[in-house]
Design a protein around this motif. Structure first.
Motif, PDB file in Angstrom:
ATOM      1  N   TYR A  42       0.918  -1.235  -0.043  1.00 41.82           N
ATOM      2  CA  TYR A  42       0.014   0.026  -0.021  1.00 41.82           C
ATOM      3  C   TYR A  42       0.931   1.158  -0.002  1.00 41.82           C
ATOM      4  CZ  TYR A  42      -2.884   3.762   1.310  1.00 41.82           C
ATOM      5  OH  TYR A  42      -3.613   4.816   1.308  1.00 41.82           O
ATOM      6  N   LYS A  43       1.850   1.118   0.664  1.00 45.28           N
ATOM      7  CA  LYS A  43       2.779   2.437   0.930  1.00 45.28           C
ATOM      8  C   LYS A  43       3.775   2.762  -0.247  1.00 45.28           C
ATOM      9  CE  LYS A  43       3.050   2.361   5.907  1.00 45.28           C
ATOM     10  NZ  LYS A  43       3.544   1.916   7.124  1.00 45.28           N
ATOM     11  N   ALA A  44       3.920   1.527  -0.939  1.00 49.51           N
ATOM     12  CA  ALA A  44       4.821   1.744  -2.100  1.00 49.51           C
ATOM     13  C   ALA A  44       3.929   1.908  -3.336  1.00 49.51           C
ATOM     14  CB  ALA A  44       5.781   0.606  -2.375  1.00 49.51           C
ATOM     15  N   GLN A  45       2.767   1.255  -3.446  1.00 51.11           N
ATOM     16  CA  GLN A  45       2.069   1.105  -4.826  1.00 51.11           C
ATOM     17  C   GLN A  45       0.601   1.757  -4.565  1.00 51.11           C
ATOM     18  OE1 GLN A  45       2.780  -2.572  -6.694  1.00 51.11           O
ATOM     19  NE2 GLN A  45       4.850  -2.885  -5.731  1.00 51.11           N
ATOM     20  N   GLY A  46       0.347   1.903  -3.388  1.00 50.94           N
ATOM     21  CA  GLY A  46      -1.347   2.244  -3.061  1.00 50.94           C
ATOM     22  C   GLY A  46      -2.238   1.444  -3.236  1.00 50.94           C
ATOM     23  N   HIS A  47      -1.819   0.087  -3.083  1.00 52.91           N
ATOM     24  CA  HIS A  47      -2.822  -1.017  -2.737  1.00 52.91           C
ATOM     25  C   HIS A  47      -2.214  -2.195  -2.197  1.00 52.91           C
ATOM     26  CE1 HIS A  47      -5.710  -4.077  -3.856  1.00 52.91           C
ATOM     27  NE2 HIS A  47      -6.827  -3.070  -3.995  1.00 52.91           N
ATOM     28  N   PRO A  48      -2.952  -2.865  -1.086  1.00 55.45           N
ATOM     29  CA  PRO A  48      -2.459  -4.167  -0.564  1.00 55.45           C
ATOM     30  C   PRO A  48      -2.147  -5.176  -1.238  1.00 55.45           C
ATOM     31  CG  PRO A  48      -4.599  -3.569   0.123  1.00 55.45           C
ATOM     32  CD  PRO A  48      -4.343  -2.117  -0.680  1.00 55.45           C
ATOM     33  N   LEU A  49      -2.776  -5.391  -2.346  1.00 56.68           N
ATOM     34  CA  LEU A  49      -2.728  -6.583  -3.269  1.00 56.68           C
ATOM     35  C   LEU A  49      -2.374  -5.948  -4.713  1.00 56.68           C
ATOM     36  CD1 LEU A  49      -2.342  -9.620  -3.721  1.00 56.68           C
ATOM     37  CD2 LEU A  49      -4.623  -9.691  -3.747  1.00 56.68           C
ATOM     38  N   PRO A  50      -1.413  -5.597  -5.080  1.00 54.94           N
ATOM     39  CA  PRO A  50      -0.968  -4.915  -6.350  1.00 54.94           C
ATOM     40  C   PRO A  50      -1.305  -5.879  -7.415  1.00 54.94           C
ATOM     41  CG  PRO A  50       0.644  -4.219  -4.887  1.00 54.94           C
ATOM     42  CD  PRO A  50      -0.062  -5.316  -4.200  1.00 54.94           C
ATOM     43  N   PRO A  51      -1.986  -5.649  -8.633  1.00 59.30           N
ATOM     44  CA  PRO A  51      -1.881  -6.912  -9.781  1.00 59.30           C
ATOM     45  C   PRO A  51      -0.711  -7.457 -10.110  1.00 59.30           C
ATOM     46  CG  PRO A  51      -3.021  -4.384 -10.286  1.00 59.30           C
ATOM     47  CD  PRO A  51      -2.314  -4.209  -9.146  1.00 59.30           C
ATOM     48  N   ALA A  52       0.530  -6.605  -9.945  1.00 55.55           N
ATOM     49  CA  ALA A  52       1.620  -7.477  -9.963  1.00 55.55           C
ATOM     50  C   ALA A  52       1.926  -8.600  -9.035  1.00 55.55           C
ATOM     51  CB  ALA A  52       2.857  -6.746  -9.930  1.00 55.55           C
ATOM     52  N   ALA A  53       1.507  -8.423  -7.962  1.00 57.04           N
ATOM     53  CA  ALA A  53       1.592  -9.458  -6.899  1.00 57.04           C
ATOM     54  C   ALA A  53       0.820 -10.686  -7.129  1.00 57.04           C
ATOM     55  CB  ALA A  53       1.281  -8.970  -5.548  1.00 57.04           C
ATOM     56  N   LEU A  54      -0.368 -10.407  -7.452  1.00 56.25           N
ATOM     57  CA  LEU A  54      -1.464 -11.391  -7.864  1.00 56.25           C
ATOM     58  C   LEU A  54      -0.923 -12.421  -9.035  1.00 56.25           C
ATOM     59  CD1 LEU A  54      -4.061 -12.616  -7.027  1.00 56.25           C
ATOM     60  CD2 LEU A  54      -5.217 -10.759  -8.475  1.00 56.25           C
ATOM     61  N   ALA A  55      -0.375 -11.442 -10.121  1.00 53.49           N
ATOM     62  CA  ALA A  55       0.021 -12.230 -11.202  1.00 53.49           C
ATOM     63  C   ALA A  55       1.300 -13.010 -10.755  1.00 53.49           C
ATOM     64  CB  ALA A  55       0.533 -11.080 -12.209  1.00 53.49           C
ATOM     65  N   VAL A  56       2.323 -12.718  -9.976  1.00 50.07           N
ATOM     66  CA  VAL A  56       3.258 -13.529  -9.389  1.00 50.07           C
ATOM     67  C   VAL A  56       2.875 -14.740  -8.825  1.00 50.07           C
ATOM     68  CG1 VAL A  56       5.087 -13.739  -7.909  1.00 50.07           C
ATOM     69  CG2 VAL A  56       5.121 -11.770  -9.331  1.00 50.07           C
ATOM     70  N   ALA A  57       1.747 -14.448  -8.061  1.00 49.51           N
ATOM     71  CA  ALA A  57       1.196 -15.734  -7.221  1.00 49.51           C
ATOM     72  C   ALA A  57       0.401 -16.542  -8.321  1.00 49.51           C
ATOM     73  CB  ALA A  57       0.036 -15.122  -6.349  1.00 49.51           C
ATOM     74  N   GLU A  58      -0.265 -16.281  -9.234  1.00 46.15           N
ATOM     75  CA  GLU A  58      -1.011 -16.929 -10.111  1.00 46.15           C
ATOM     76  C   GLU A  58      -0.191 -17.724 -11.025  1.00 46.15           C
ATOM     77  OE1 GLU A  58      -3.793 -14.047 -11.820  1.00 46.15           O
ATOM     78  OE2 GLU A  58      -5.489 -15.216 -10.848  1.00 46.15           O
ATOM     79  N   GLU A  59       1.203 -17.352 -11.371  1.00 45.37           N
ATOM     80  CA  GLU A  59       2.074 -17.830 -12.346  1.00 45.37           C
ATOM     81  C   GLU A  59       2.919 -18.739 -11.571  1.00 45.37           C
ATOM     82  OE1 GLU A  59       3.917 -14.331 -13.846  1.00 45.37           O
ATOM     83  OE2 GLU A  59       2.320 -14.019 -14.903  1.00 45.37           O
ATOM     84  N   SER A  60       3.043 -18.889 -10.163  1.00 47.32           N
ATOM     85  CA  SER A  60       3.772 -20.065  -9.652  1.00 47.32           C
ATOM     86  C   SER A  60       3.153 -21.413  -9.185  1.00 47.32           C
ATOM     87  CB  SER A  60       4.030 -19.063  -8.280  1.00 47.32           C
ATOM     88  OG  SER A  60       4.866 -18.099  -8.706  1.00 47.32           O
ATOM     89  N   ASP A  61       3.692 -22.060  -8.766  1.00 52.31           N
ATOM     90  CA  ASP A  61       3.190 -23.401  -8.273  1.00 52.31           C
ATOM     91  C   ASP A  61       2.677 -23.107  -7.006  1.00 52.31           C
ATOM     92  OD1 ASP A  61       3.921 -25.024 -10.696  1.00 52.31           O
ATOM     93  OD2 ASP A  61       5.952 -24.382 -10.065  1.00 52.31           O
ATOM     94  N   ALA A  62       3.276 -22.313  -6.081  1.00 52.07           N
ATOM     95  CA  ALA A  62       2.854 -22.295  -4.806  1.00 52.07           C
ATOM     96  C   ALA A  62       3.213 -20.791  -4.178  1.00 52.07           C
ATOM     97  CB  ALA A  62       3.618 -23.324  -3.877  1.00 52.07           C
ATOM     98  N   ILE A  63       2.855 -20.374  -3.051  1.00 47.68           N
ATOM     99  CA  ILE A  63       3.021 -19.187  -2.434  1.00 47.68           C
ATOM    100  C   ILE A  63       3.546 -19.154  -1.106  1.00 47.68           C
ATOM    101  CG2 ILE A  63       1.829 -16.902  -1.886  1.00 47.68           C
ATOM    102  CD1 ILE A  63      -0.251 -17.973  -3.984  1.00 47.68           C
ATOM    103  N   LEU A  64       4.517 -18.661  -0.655  1.00 45.69           N
ATOM    104  CA  LEU A  64       5.039 -18.756   0.683  1.00 45.69           C
ATOM    105  C   LEU A  64       4.589 -17.060   1.038  1.00 45.69           C
ATOM    106  CD1 LEU A  64       6.438 -20.095   2.929  1.00 45.69           C
ATOM    107  CD2 LEU A  64       8.647 -19.153   2.374  1.00 45.69           C
ATOM    108  N   PHE A  65       3.820 -17.027   2.078  1.00 50.88           N
ATOM    109  CA  PHE A  65       3.398 -15.688   2.550  1.00 50.88           C
ATOM    110  C   PHE A  65       3.864 -15.602   3.891  1.00 50.88           C
ATOM    111  CE2 PHE A  65       0.121 -12.972   4.081  1.00 50.88           C
ATOM    112  CZ  PHE A  65      -0.157 -12.153   3.190  1.00 50.88           C
ATOM    113  N   GLY A  66       4.248 -14.432   4.263  1.00 50.80           N
ATOM    114  CA  GLY A  66       4.631 -14.067   5.434  1.00 50.80           C
ATOM    115  C   GLY A  66       3.575 -13.490   6.672  1.00 50.80           C
ATOM    116  N   ALA A  67       3.378 -12.183   6.539  1.00 49.13           N
ATOM    117  CA  ALA A  67       2.199 -12.093   7.487  1.00 49.13           C
ATOM    118  C   ALA A  67       1.957 -10.365   6.922  1.00 49.13           C
ATOM    119  CB  ALA A  67       2.701 -11.774   8.851  1.00 49.13           C
ATOM    120  N   VAL A  68       0.510 -10.011   7.226  1.00 48.77           N
ATOM    121  CA  VAL A  68       0.267  -8.712   7.112  1.00 48.77           C
ATOM    122  C   VAL A  68      -0.394  -7.911   8.216  1.00 48.77           C
ATOM    123  CG1 VAL A  68      -0.057  -8.809   4.438  1.00 48.77           C
ATOM    124  CG2 VAL A  68      -2.040  -9.379   5.854  1.00 48.77           C
TER     125      VAL A  68
END
Ligand code: IPM
Ligand code: MG
Length: 351
Positions: A42-68
């Motif tokens: 949000y601070k860097a790009q104005g949204h908590p789940l920017p389209p680029a992050a969603l795209a990276v998640a979709e193009e991978s086999d799995a997601i390792l997520f920390g915390a929000v």
């Protein structure tokens, strides 16, 4: 094989770093792609789940997520809050089944909030529904009849949503001790009455599983009275959120519980999924190197097992974690003094 790494906020980056070190030490030839989510995004790009992050998640086999979660963002409109990153990923990727295993590791019996003989019997799996319930119903503020402000959140589940999570619960029970406890509040809520009716219907496909139903208040009580009675617990989004935090303290610390969020999508190697510790971003200790990375390291093991078909590697990580704990290398959450990287180093040494 490709993993999307979404470290998030607070202690998220610190604990994720240790899990990545563990994965890289195994030299499995996995590509990593990192993207910011949550308050950081949000601070860097104005949204908590920017389209680029969603795209990276979709193009991978799995997601390792920390915390929000970030106190700076607590007053933002709800759709811009850090938590929307994880809620948005679960929903957009139809990751409806959240597996939260809880068992007492050897050496941690005395660290539970429960008496050691009660705690040492814990070996349970919470199967939490993630795509419905009061989390995703209509919500807002309105004016009450007396003119004051009123907040509301609609709770609902439809048959299909209950059916698919019930199947996950029954199948998990088949692979364990054959016991399923469905937790609801059918004595008060229609949502729960439907939940219970559908679970009973699905049970006909699983004659080998012993099904019982429990009201959520009783389940909370039984979880501290006699947690050893539970094998698999299947429940809705809100009750599962609460009971899994409670289960974590029964085994010793919220810094120990890993989770997998799965749907129906298959990858070339297994089931597509998101893996995260159940704890939050812990802003009070963020950046200090104090957080316990074990829950994230154990989440990475679940990732290798479920999404990448690397059961042997997962076993090795879990064995290294168990050996580290048995050797008494404990974080502050467990009454020890080991820091984040020290715990990571200890796990790596045992790998
Ligand atoms: C969890 C967390 C999340 C939830 C928050 C961060 C939205 O508490 O994964 O248990 O409520 O699901
Ligand atoms: Mg929670």
């Amino acid at each position: 094989m490709k993993i999307a790494v979404l470290p998030g906020d607070g202690i998220g980056p610190e604990v994720t770093r240790e899990a990545i070190r563990v994965i890289e030490a195994l030299d499995l030839g996995i590509a990593l792609a990192e993207a910011p989510v949550g308050g950081a995004a949000y601070k860097a790009q104005g949204h908590p789940l920017p389209p680029a992050a969603l795209a990276v998640a979709e193009e991978s086999d799995a997601i390792l997520f920390g915390a929000v979660g970030d106190p700076d963002c607590d007053r933002l409109d709800r759709h811009l809050r850090p938590e929307q990153a994880i809620l948005g990923l679960r929903k957009a990727l139809t990751l409806f089944a959240n597996l939260r295993p809880a068992r007492v590791f050897k050496g941690l019996e005395d660290h539970s909030a429960l008496r050691p003989e009660v705690a040492s019997a814990i070996d349970l799996l919470i199967v939490r529904e993630l795509n419905g319930d009061v989390y995703f119903g209509e919500k807002g503020f309105r004016t009450a009849v007396d003119g004051s402000r009123e907040g509301y959140d609609v709770m609902s589940y439809n048959e299909g949503e209950v059916r698919r999570i019930a199947h996950v619960g029954f199948r998990a029970a088949q692979g364990r001790r054959g016991k399923l406890c469905s937790v609801d509040k059918a004595n008060v809520l229609e949502t729960s009455q439907l939940w219970r009716d559908v679970v009973i219907d699905v049970a006909r496909d699983y004659p080998d599983v012993a099904l019982e139903h429990m009201y959520v208040d009783n389940a909370a009580m039984q979880l501290v009275r006699n947690p050893g009675q539970f094998d698999v617990v299947v429940t809705g989004n809100l009750f599962g959120d609460i009971l899994s935090d409670q289960a974590s303290m029964c085994v010793g610390s919220i810094g120990m519980l890993a989770s997998a969020s799965l749907g129906e999508r298959q990858t070339a190697y297994g089931t597509y999924g998101l893996y995260e510790p159940i704890h939050g971003s812990a802003p009070d200790i963020a950046g200090k190197g104090l957080a316990n990375p074990m829950a994230t390291i154990l989440s990475a093991a679940m990732l290798l097992r479920h999404s990448l078909g690397l059961a042997d590697a997962a076993d090795r990580i879990e064995a290294a974690v168990a050996a580290t704990l048995e050797a008494g290398v404990l974080g502050r959450d467990l009454g020890g003094s080991a820091g984040t990287t020290e715990i990571g180093d200890a796990v790596l040494a045992r790998l």
